[in-house]
Design a protein around this motif. Structure first.
Motif, mmCIF file in Angstrom:
data_model
loop_
_atom_site.group_PDB
_atom_site.id
_atom_site.type_symbol
_atom_site.label_atom_id
_atom_site.label_comp_id
_atom_site.label_asym_id
_atom_site.label_seq_id
_atom_site.Cartn_x
_atom_site.Cartn_y
_atom_site.Cartn_z
ATOM 1 N N PRO A 156 0.811 -1.235 0.000
ATOM 2 C CA PRO A 156 0.000 0.000 0.000
ATOM 3 C C PRO A 156 0.837 1.275 0.000
ATOM 4 C CG PRO A 156 -0.857 -1.584 1.586
ATOM 5 C CD PRO A 156 0.472 -2.108 1.137
ATOM 6 N N LEU A 157 2.005 1.245 0.649
ATOM 7 C CA LEU A 157 2.865 2.428 0.666
ATOM 8 C C LEU A 157 3.365 2.747 -0.728
ATOM 9 C CD1 LEU A 157 4.643 4.599 2.078
ATOM 10 C CD2 LEU A 157 6.369 2.816 2.395
ATOM 11 N N VAL A 158 3.816 1.741 -1.445
ATOM 12 C CA VAL A 158 4.323 1.948 -2.805
ATOM 13 C C VAL A 158 3.211 2.499 -3.697
ATOM 14 C CG1 VAL A 158 5.296 0.803 -4.826
ATOM 15 C CG2 VAL A 158 6.075 0.166 -2.532
ATOM 16 N N ARG A 159 2.051 1.913 -3.602
ATOM 17 C CA ARG A 159 0.915 2.373 -4.408
ATOM 18 C C ARG A 159 0.536 3.808 -4.062
ATOM 19 N NH1 ARG A 159 -2.211 -1.385 -3.211
ATOM 20 N NH2 ARG A 159 -3.420 -0.390 -1.546
ATOM 21 N N ARG A 160 0.477 4.123 -2.765
ATOM 22 C CA ARG A 160 0.053 5.455 -2.347
ATOM 23 C C ARG A 160 1.099 6.502 -2.702
ATOM 24 N NH1 ARG A 160 -3.757 8.482 -2.717
ATOM 25 N NH2 ARG A 160 -4.310 9.877 -1.008
ATOM 26 N N ALA A 161 2.371 6.153 -2.646
ATOM 27 C CA ALA A 161 3.417 7.101 -3.027
ATOM 28 C C ALA A 161 3.257 7.513 -4.485
ATOM 29 C CB ALA A 161 4.791 6.488 -2.793
ATOM 30 N N SER A 162 2.944 6.557 -5.344
ATOM 31 C CA SER A 162 2.700 6.861 -6.754
ATOM 32 C C SER A 162 1.493 7.783 -6.910
ATOM 33 C CB SER A 162 2.470 5.561 -7.525
ATOM 34 O OG SER A 162 2.020 5.813 -8.835
ATOM 35 N N GLU A 163 0.428 7.494 -6.182
ATOM 36 C CA GLU A 163 -0.784 8.308 -6.268
ATOM 37 C C GLU A 163 -0.537 9.734 -5.774
ATOM 38 O OE1 GLU A 163 -3.856 4.541 -5.529
ATOM 39 O OE2 GLU A 163 -3.397 5.943 -3.900
ATOM 40 N N LEU A 164 0.216 9.874 -4.700
ATOM 41 C CA LEU A 164 0.515 11.195 -4.156
ATOM 42 C C LEU A 164 1.389 11.996 -5.118
ATOM 43 C CD1 LEU A 164 1.173 10.280 -0.421
ATOM 44 C CD2 LEU A 164 -0.666 11.762 -1.265
ATOM 45 N N ALA A 165 2.360 11.337 -5.727
ATOM 46 C CA ALA A 165 3.217 12.018 -6.697
ATOM 47 C C ALA A 165 2.373 12.601 -7.821
ATOM 48 C CB ALA A 165 4.255 11.053 -7.239
ATOM 49 N N ARG A 166 1.445 11.795 -8.336
ATOM 50 C CA ARG A 166 0.586 12.253 -9.435
ATOM 51 C C ARG A 166 -0.367 13.351 -8.973
ATOM 52 N NH1 ARG A 166 -1.078 7.727 -10.649
ATOM 53 N NH2 ARG A 166 -3.077 7.691 -9.549
ATOM 54 N N GLU A 167 -0.998 13.163 -7.839
ATOM 55 C CA GLU A 167 -1.965 14.138 -7.348
ATOM 56 C C GLU A 167 -1.323 15.493 -7.058
ATOM 57 O OE1 GLU A 167 -4.514 15.045 -3.271
ATOM 58 O OE2 GLU A 167 -3.876 12.976 -3.668
ATOM 59 N N LEU A 168 -0.129 15.460 -6.435
ATOM 60 C CA LEU A 168 0.517 16.685 -5.980
ATOM 61 C C LEU A 168 1.542 17.231 -6.966
ATOM 62 C CD1 LEU A 168 1.076 15.512 -2.297
ATOM 63 C CD2 LEU A 168 -0.756 17.009 -3.135
ATOM 64 N N SER A 169 1.781 16.483 -8.061
ATOM 65 C CA SER A 169 2.759 16.867 -9.076
ATOM 66 C C SER A 169 4.143 17.096 -8.468
ATOM 67 C CB SER A 169 2.301 18.120 -9.833
ATOM 68 O OG SER A 169 1.111 17.866 -10.544
ATOM 69 N N VAL A 170 4.575 16.141 -7.651
ATOM 70 C CA VAL A 170 5.902 16.186 -7.051
ATOM 71 C C VAL A 170 6.609 14.850 -7.279
ATOM 72 C CG1 VAL A 170 5.210 17.834 -5.277
ATOM 73 C CG2 VAL A 170 5.076 15.390 -4.797
ATOM 74 N N PHE A 171 7.915 14.879 -7.180
ATOM 75 C CA PHE A 171 8.708 13.656 -7.238
ATOM 76 C C PHE A 171 8.779 13.094 -5.816
ATOM 77 C CE2 PHE A 171 9.642 15.689 -11.121
ATOM 78 C CZ PHE A 171 10.105 14.732 -12.007
ATOM 79 N N VAL A 172 8.300 11.881 -5.642
ATOM 80 C CA VAL A 172 8.245 11.255 -4.321
ATOM 81 C C VAL A 172 9.256 10.119 -4.272
ATOM 82 C CG1 VAL A 172 6.839 9.977 -2.670
ATOM 83 C CG2 VAL A 172 5.841 11.891 -3.947
ATOM 84 N N HIS A 173 10.172 10.218 -3.336
ATOM 85 C CA HIS A 173 11.224 9.220 -3.159
ATOM 86 C C HIS A 173 10.988 8.514 -1.820
ATOM 87 C CE1 HIS A 173 15.883 8.480 -2.808
ATOM 88 N NE2 HIS A 173 15.181 7.360 -2.744
ATOM 89 N N VAL A 174 10.448 7.308 -1.886
ATOM 90 C CA VAL A 174 10.333 6.487 -0.679
ATOM 91 C C VAL A 174 11.736 5.999 -0.361
ATOM 92 C CG1 VAL A 174 9.332 4.419 0.362
ATOM 93 C CG2 VAL A 174 7.974 5.790 -1.247
ATOM 94 N N GLY A 175 12.324 6.545 0.706
ATOM 95 C CA GLY A 175 13.726 6.251 1.016
ATOM 96 C C GLY A 175 14.011 4.777 1.043
#
Length: 283
Positions: free
Chosen positions: A66-85
Motif C-alpha cells: 500500500p505504501l508503494v501504491r500510495r506514493a505513486s498516487e501522491l506524486a501524481r496528485e501533488l505533481s511532485v517527485f516522491v522518493h520512498v527512502g
C-alpha cells in the motif's frame, strides 16, 4: 529550472504499516504544500520491525504494498517527485529487499534501488545487528536522471562506503540521497561528519531523511535529518529526533562550481598497492 525546493521527511516509523502510511502521507502533503518538488522519506518508511517473525507477518511483495501504491498516487496528485527512502518488500525467493522507490510527478515509477551494504555490526552496550540474516543485498548502483537534477541513490549503511558515491558522482550525480535509520549510538558519533564528507569529496548536494527517536520495536534512531551543500555546509538540519519536515533550496549549479574549485574527480589517478594477506585485515 535552476534552483528548486526539496523536502526531507523525518519519521518515527512503528510496526503498523497503516499508521506509518498515514504519517508518510501527511508529511508528503505538508512538504508539497511548502513548495517542495522532490520529497524524500527515510529508510524503512513502511515499518521498523526488528524481529524476523514479526517482519514476515507484515511484509508483502512490492506490487501489493500500500505504501508503494500510495506514493505513486501522491506524486501524481501533488505533481511532485516522491522518493520512498526505503521499505521492506518480499521477494519471490522468500527473502526481503530493503528497497527505495522513486516516482515522477505523473506517478510513474522512475527507478528502484536495493540497499547494497548490509548492516552487520556489533556495537557497544550489546547492540548488535545482522541485516544479512534477513535481507538480500542489492548489486546495482543507481543514478536517476530527473528533469532538474541527477540523483544518486543509497540507503543508510551505504554512507560508510565512499566508493559508491564516487562512482555516482563520476556518472554525473549532482545530488546524493541518503535516507537512513542510523542508530542513536552511531548517529551521535558519525552522522553529521560522514554526510558532510560525502558532499565535500564529491562536490555534491546530500539529502538525508532520517528516522528518529524511540521506536515501538525497542530500537533508538538518531534523527537530525540533514541537507548539505556541495561545499560541505549544512543548509538544513532538523536539530532533533522528532517527526517533521526539513526544507531547502537546491541549485545544481553549485555542484559544478564546487567541482570547478576543487576538481578532485578529474585529478584522481590510478595507483598500485602491494597485496596485503587477508589474514592481516581485521574487522
Amino acid at each position: 529550472m535552476t534552483s528548486f525546493r526539496v523536502a526531507a521527511l523525518q519519521m518515527r516509523s512503528a510496526m503498523d504499516p497503516a499508521a506509518n502510511l498515514a504519517t508518510f502521507e501527511a508529511l508528503v502533503r505538508e512538504a508539497a504544500g511548502s513548495g517542495a518538488v522532490y520529497v524524500q522519506s527515510p529508510e524503512m518508511t513502511g515499518m521498523l520491525v526488528r524481529g524476523r517473525e514479526a517482519l514476515f507477518a507484515r511484509i508483502v511483495p512490492a506490487d501489493q504494498d500500500p505504501l508503494v501504491r500510495r506514493a505513486s498516487e501522491l506524486a501524481r496528485e501533488l505533481s511532485v517527485f516522491v522518493h520512498v527512502g526505503s521499505t521492506a518488500v518480499l521477494l519471490d525467493d522468500g527473502k526481503v529487499a530493503n528497497r527505495s522507490f522513486l516516482f515522477g510527478a505523473e506517478g510513474e515509477l522512475i527507478t528502484t534501488y536495493d540497499k547494497i551494504h548490509m548492516f552487520d555490526v556489533d556495537l557497544d552496550n550489546g547492540e548488535s545487528w545482522r541485516e544479512s540474516a534477513t535481507y538480500a543485498p542489492g548489486d546495482q548502483a543507481v543514478v536517476a536522471d530527473l528533469p532538474f537534477m541527477k540523483l544518486g541513490l543509497s540507503i543508510c549503511y551505504d554512507l560508510r562506503f565512499p566508493q559508491l558515491f564516487r562512482a555516482q558522482a563520476l556518472a554525473g550525480a549532482e545530488v546524493l540521497a541518503v535516507p537512513a535509520s542510523f542508530t542513536r549510538q552511531t548517529g551521535e558519533a558519525h552522522w553529521h561528519v560522514l554526510l558532510r564528507a560525502r558532499a565535500i569529496e564529491n562536490g555534491a548536494w546530500v539529502i538525508a531523511a532520517a528516522q528518529g527517536g524511540k521506536h515501538e520495536d525497542g530500537r533508538e534512531t538518531y534523527g537530525y535529518t540533514l541537507i548539505v551543500d556541495p561545499w560541505g555546509r549544512v543548509v538544513a538540519d532538523a536539530g532533533n529526533n522528532e517527526p517533521g519536515i526539513v526544507l531547502a533550496e537546491i541549485d545544481p549549479a553549485a555542484s559544478a562550481d564546487a567541482r570547478r574549485k576543487l576538481p578532485n574527480l578529474l585529478n584522481a589517478r590510478d595507483f598500485a598497492l602491494p597485496a596485503v594477506p587477508q589474514a592481516e585485515i581485521t574487522a
